[in-house]
Motif scaffolding. Structure first.
Motif, PDB file in Angstrom:
ATOM      1  N   SER A 103       0.857  -1.186   0.000  1.00 15.35           N
ATOM      2  CA  SER A 103       0.000   0.000   0.000  1.00 15.35           C
ATOM      3  C   SER A 103       0.890   1.231   0.000  1.00 15.35           C
ATOM      4  O   SER A 103       1.998   1.207   0.557  1.00 15.35           O
ATOM      5  N   ALA A 104       0.399   2.313  -0.593  1.00 15.52           N
ATOM      6  CA  ALA A 104       1.185   3.554  -0.612  1.00 15.52           C
ATOM      7  C   ALA A 104       0.253   4.737  -0.856  1.00 15.52           C
ATOM      8  O   ALA A 104      -0.945   4.569  -1.086  1.00 15.52           O
ATOM      9  N   GLY A 105       0.830   5.935  -0.818  1.00 14.41           N
ATOM     10  CA  GLY A 105       0.034   7.142  -0.952  1.00 14.41           C
ATOM     11  C   GLY A 105       0.065   7.791  -2.314  1.00 14.41           C
ATOM     12  O   GLY A 105      -0.724   8.699  -2.598  1.00 14.41           O
ATOM     13  N   THR A 106       0.976   7.342  -3.190  1.00 17.02           N
ATOM     14  CA  THR A 106       1.042   7.860  -4.559  1.00 17.02           C
ATOM     15  C   THR A 106       1.395   6.709  -5.494  1.00 17.02           C
ATOM     16  O   THR A 106       1.961   5.688  -5.075  1.00 17.02           O
ATOM     17  N   VAL A 127      -1.520  -5.740  -4.826  1.00 19.61           N
ATOM     18  CA  VAL A 127      -1.553  -4.286  -4.701  1.00 19.61           C
ATOM     19  C   VAL A 127      -2.879  -3.854  -4.087  1.00 19.61           C
ATOM     20  O   VAL A 127      -3.941  -4.018  -4.689  1.00 19.61           O
ATOM     21  N   ASN A 128      -2.798  -3.299  -2.887  1.00 18.33           N
ATOM     22  CA  ASN A 128      -3.984  -2.824  -2.180  1.00 18.33           C
ATOM     23  C   ASN A 128      -4.270  -1.391  -2.630  1.00 18.33           C
ATOM     24  O   ASN A 128      -3.523  -0.473  -2.293  1.00 18.33           O
ATOM     25  N   ILE A 129      -5.349  -1.213  -3.379  1.00 23.35           N
ATOM     26  CA  ILE A 129      -5.680   0.128  -3.867  1.00 23.35           C
ATOM     27  C   ILE A 129      -6.799   0.773  -3.047  1.00 23.35           C
ATOM     28  O   ILE A 129      -7.349   1.800  -3.445  1.00 23.35           O
ATOM     29  N   ASP A 144     -11.503   5.050  -8.160  1.00 21.40           N
ATOM     30  CA  ASP A 144     -11.323   5.846  -9.371  1.00 21.40           C
ATOM     31  C   ASP A 144     -10.575   5.017 -10.410  1.00 21.40           C
ATOM     32  O   ASP A 144      -9.412   4.652 -10.198  1.00 21.40           O
ATOM     33  N   PRO A 145     -11.203   4.679 -11.536  1.00 25.77           N
ATOM     34  CA  PRO A 145     -10.550   3.806 -12.518  1.00 25.77           C
ATOM     35  C   PRO A 145      -9.216   4.338 -13.021  1.00 25.77           C
ATOM     36  O   PRO A 145      -8.263   3.566 -13.199  1.00 25.77           O
ATOM     37  N   GLN A 146      -9.122   5.649 -13.244  1.00 26.13           N
ATOM     38  CA  GLN A 146      -7.868   6.215 -13.750  1.00 26.13           C
ATOM     39  C   GLN A 146      -6.761   6.116 -12.714  1.00 26.13           C
ATOM     40  O   GLN A 146      -5.608   5.801 -13.035  1.00 26.13           O
ATOM     41  N   ALA A 147      -7.106   6.379 -11.445  1.00 27.19           N
ATOM     42  CA  ALA A 147      -6.108   6.283 -10.381  1.00 27.19           C
ATOM     43  C   ALA A 147      -5.656   4.832 -10.202  1.00 27.19           C
ATOM     44  O   ALA A 147      -4.463   4.565 -10.024  1.00 27.19           O
TER      45      ALA A 147
END
Length: 304
Positions: A103-106, A127-129, A144-147
């Motif tokens: 997990s991450a912030g960007t 990958v935890n989104i 958000d699909p793009q993110a």
């Protein structure tokens, strides 16, 4: 019991069973060695790892609820550097596949973590989104699909490992998210992550959880998870890892009939630490009874 019929090859990884330990409920695998042999586990999916250490959320973090549990642990973990120095050397000795949840912030941070984890002992990345994108004002990557696609591309560009993207159910149409990460290069999708819920202390008239809301898991979410797995499996061409409320071998078979190529067990590990082995045994016995020689033959075999 001999496991002759339930072995699978998931993303190029041979596994003795299709039953994995879900992230956040199975530690780093070593915590369960007193209860079952790791050869009886398809794969261990690690507790979530972040770029820096996290203390997690303050206050009450876990609450029992009807048919399941709420948690707001807050991704407490030692951070990727400590994980690689102190935990991975032991975890990679386990007699099973080891998948690391990140997990991450960007999007860039996700890519940096993927690069660090492109080492021996890590078989794949999950990958935890379901995390806030700090550059976009806190929007959740998984809604958000793009993110979500941006994270997937960043991870795929920095690793040679198979990439499994774990989808959030807290969206209007989960198939849109699945198709977005598939187009961005994901090798598989895992679903579902927890549903957002809450509990209230009526005496104090305050939320029971320190974070106010938390993630709901356990048997209560199974019908939702099963429906989403079926929907996604019919919309993507990549494998689906199904999870959400699995507690029995019958549950696992349902998920595979709905289209999951493999399954993961989460909250039920807290009730029965031998759950993964017992579910695998039940699946093997069922295959023998039904005359099924390869468990993979039932994937997506649901008749509608």
């Amino acid at each position: 019991m001999k496991r002759e019929r339930i072995g699978i090859n998931f993303l190029g990884m041979p596994m003795n069973t299709p039953v994995m330990g879900a992230s956040g409920t199975f530690g780093f695998g070593t915590e369960y060695e007193d209860f079952l042999a790791m050869k009886d586990v398809g794969a261990v999916i690690s507790k979530g790892i972040t770029p820096l250490p996290r203390a997690g959320n303050p206050g009450v973090r876990i609450a029992e609820t009807a048919g399941g549990m709420l948690n707001c642990i807050g991704l407490e973990n030692p951070g990727i550097d400590a994980f690689m120095k102190h935990i991975l050397p032991t975890a990679k000795q386990l007699d099973t596949r080891f998948i690391v949840n990140i997990s991450a912030g960007t999007a860039d941070e996700y890519g940096e973590m993927a690069a660090k984890l492109d080492v021996n002992g890590v078989d794949a990345l999950e990958v935890n989104i379901s995390c806030p994108n700090v550059k976009e004002g806190g929007i959740i990557f998984g809604t958000d699909p793009q993110a979500a696609a941006a994270v997937t591309k960043s991870v795929k560009a920095r690793t040679r490992k198979p990439v499994i993207v774990k989808l959030s159910p807290n969206v209007t149409d989960i198939t849109v998210m699945a198709q977005a990460v598939e187009a961005a290069g994901a090798d598989a999708v895992a679903l579902i992550n927890t549903l957002t819920g809450m509990a209230i202390d009526i005496t104090a008239r305050r939320p029971l959880l320190g974070n106010i809301t938390g993630g709901l898991s356990g048997p209560a979410v199974k019908p939702v998870a099963l429906r989403m797995v079926w929907q996604v499996a019919n919309k993507v061409d990549i494998p689906v890892l199904g999870l959400g409320g699995i507690a029995t071998w019958q549950d696992a078979v349902e998920f595979m009939l709905a289209g999951a190529s493999a399954v993961a067990v989460g909250a039920y590990n807290f009730i029965n630490p031998r759950a993964l082995a017992e579910i695998a045994d039940g699946m093997e016995a069922w295959c023998r009874c039904e005359g099924i020689h390869r468990i993979g033959d039932i994937v997506g075999a649901l008749e509608t």
